[in-house]
Design a protein around this motif. Structure first.
Motif, short mmCIF file in Angstrom:
data_model
loop_
_atom_site.label_atom_id
_atom_site.label_comp_id
_atom_site.label_asym_id
_atom_site.label_seq_id
_atom_site.Cartn_x
_atom_site.Cartn_y
_atom_site.Cartn_z
N LEU A 272 0.82 -1.20 0.00
CA LEU A 272 0.00 0.00 0.00
C LEU A 272 0.87 1.26 0.00
CD1 LEU A 272 -2.67 1.50 0.21
CD2 LEU A 272 -2.62 1.12 2.69
N LEU A 273 1.88 1.30 0.85
CA LEU A 273 2.76 2.48 0.90
C LEU A 273 3.52 2.63 -0.41
CD1 LEU A 273 3.96 4.81 2.51
CD2 LEU A 273 5.68 3.22 3.39
N GLU A 274 3.97 1.50 -0.98
CA GLU A 274 4.69 1.55 -2.25
C GLU A 274 3.79 2.06 -3.37
OE1 GLU A 274 7.03 -1.55 -5.27
OE2 GLU A 274 6.58 -2.15 -3.20
N ALA A 275 2.55 1.57 -3.41
CA ALA A 275 1.60 2.02 -4.44
C ALA A 275 1.27 3.50 -4.26
CB ALA A 275 0.33 1.18 -4.37
N TYR A 276 1.10 3.91 -3.03
CA TYR A 276 0.79 5.31 -2.76
C TYR A 276 1.91 6.22 -3.25
CZ TYR A 276 -0.77 9.50 -0.33
OH TYR A 276 -1.18 10.78 -0.05
N ASN A 277 3.13 5.88 -2.92
CA ASN A 277 4.28 6.72 -3.28
C ASN A 277 4.53 6.76 -4.78
OD1 ASN A 277 4.88 7.47 -0.65
ND2 ASN A 277 6.20 5.70 -0.30
N ALA A 278 3.96 5.82 -5.54
CA ALA A 278 4.15 5.78 -7.00
C ALA A 278 3.11 6.64 -7.74
CB ALA A 278 4.09 4.34 -7.49
N MET A 279 2.19 7.25 -7.02
CA MET A 279 1.20 8.10 -7.68
C MET A 279 1.83 9.41 -8.15
SD MET A 279 -2.37 7.83 -5.56
CE MET A 279 -1.70 8.57 -4.08
N GLY B 148 2.88 7.08 8.14
CA GLY B 148 2.26 6.99 6.82
C GLY B 148 3.15 7.64 5.79
N PRO B 149 2.62 7.93 4.62
CA PRO B 149 3.42 8.55 3.55
C PRO B 149 3.98 9.90 3.99
CG PRO B 149 1.31 7.75 2.70
CD PRO B 149 1.22 7.67 4.18
#
Length: 336
Positions: free
Chosen positions: A261-268, A300-301
């Motif tokens: 989830l954190l990886e996907a978020y940071n790739a936005m 979190g992010p």
């Protein structure tokens, strides 16, 4: 008689001529001496005057030279003193400037620290709960008696059989009557991969919110559980679709380090990174009462709108989770 008169005249003339010659010859040397002496006197006077003038000029010249030398010395001394004074003033000025700069730096540092301290001290936190159960008088009394009065209540929209009971108008009215703000959760995702999935779930959440007459500018939280597959395309599509509606895009999940989830978020994209509202369930401190809640310390992010922390999961009493929220989060909750 006539001849006698002529001889008399001639005699007188001769007498006067002889007398004149005698006087001339007698007085001439004296006159010459006076004439000759006069220039000498004038010369001597002139010479004396010249000598005196030269002496005066010399004295004046010496005095002027002395005065000029004195003035030069005074000027040198004055310049020296001024230079010394200027050097001292310069040194003092540099010291003062350095002190001012240091003072300014210290003031800036102090001001920055004060601002951070003031910001932290002014940041109010609100205790709340979330639950998959329907909230009625009995359920609410259980929460208040065992944990305290919540300021925020997280509830799900739409029926999810075997998972959660959906929020309805009667429950909304009950919560608002108790001065509770509602955090709106959409939990109908089990595969959070791909752009199409993101758009589809976002449109469904918007429709459910409109059916409940949820007002505009309220955040819609998509629930991403740790076991769900997730990628950035889904989150990006969720963000863009909800952002184009009357609501705010938001996400809930366990944002621990190394999570998908954190990886996907940071790739936005950067806009989504900065404007997606985040509610994290990490780290876990355990369920507590309102009075015993921990200090606000979510993870979190980085640099995200991290406004909520679910620090305690699955209480056996009253079937709730316990949370802390910032006052920023309160702007995106459904109030009466």
């Amino acid at each position: 008689m006539k001849n006698y008169f002529v001889y008399t005249l001639l005699g007188l003339a001769a007498f006067f001529a002889i007398t004149f010659l005698v006087i001339f010859f007698v007085a001439a040397p004296t006159m010459n001496e006076n004439v000759n002496e006069a220039p000498d006197n004038n010369t001597e006077e002139t010479s004396d005057n010249e000598d005196e003038s030269e002496d005066t000029d010399t004295e004046n010249s010496n005095e002027e030279e002395s005065e000029e030398a004195s003035n030069e010395e005074n000027n040198q001394d004055s310049n020296s003193e001024e230079d010394g004074s200027n050097e001292e003033e310069s040194e003092n000025g540099e010291e003062e400037n350095n002190n001012d700069e240091e003072s300014s730096d210290n003031n800036d540092d102090g001001s920055s620290e004060d601002e951070n301290t003031e910001e932290e001290s002014s940041q109010e936190h609100y205790w709340g709960v979330d639950s998959a159960s329907y909230t009625d008088e009995e359920h609410y009394s259980c929460i208040v008696d065992n944990f305290g009065e919540p300021s925020v209540f997280g509830r799900y929209i739409g029926e999810n059989e075997g998972v959660s009971i959906g929020l309805d108008r009667e429950e909304v009215n009950f919560l608002h009557d108790n001065d509770i703000s509602i955090l709106v959760i959409y939990n109908h995702v089990n595969d959070a991969v791909g752009n199409e999935q993101g758009v589809e779930h976002a449109e469904q959440a918007i429709a459910m919110a409109e059916d409940l007459s949820i007002p505009e500018d309220i955040a819609l939280f998509v629930d991403i559980e740790p076991e769900y597959p997730i990628d950035s395309s889904f989150l990006q599509a969720w963000y863009e679709t909800v952002n184009e509606s009357n609501y705010y895009p938001a996400v809930y999940g366990v944002f621990d380090e190394g999570s998908e989830l954190l990886e996907a978020y940071n790739a936005m994209e950067s806009e989504a990174l900065e404007n997606m509202i985040v509610w994290t369930a990490y780290p876990q401190e355990g369920v507590t009462t309102k009075d015993n809640a921990p200090e606000y310390n979510p993870q979190g992010p980085d640099n995200s709108m991290l406004y909520g922390w679910q620090y305690g999961l699955e209480s056996e009493t009253c079937t709730i989770d316990t949370n802390l929220f910032t006052n920023d989060m309160m702007d995106y909750l459904w109030k009466e």
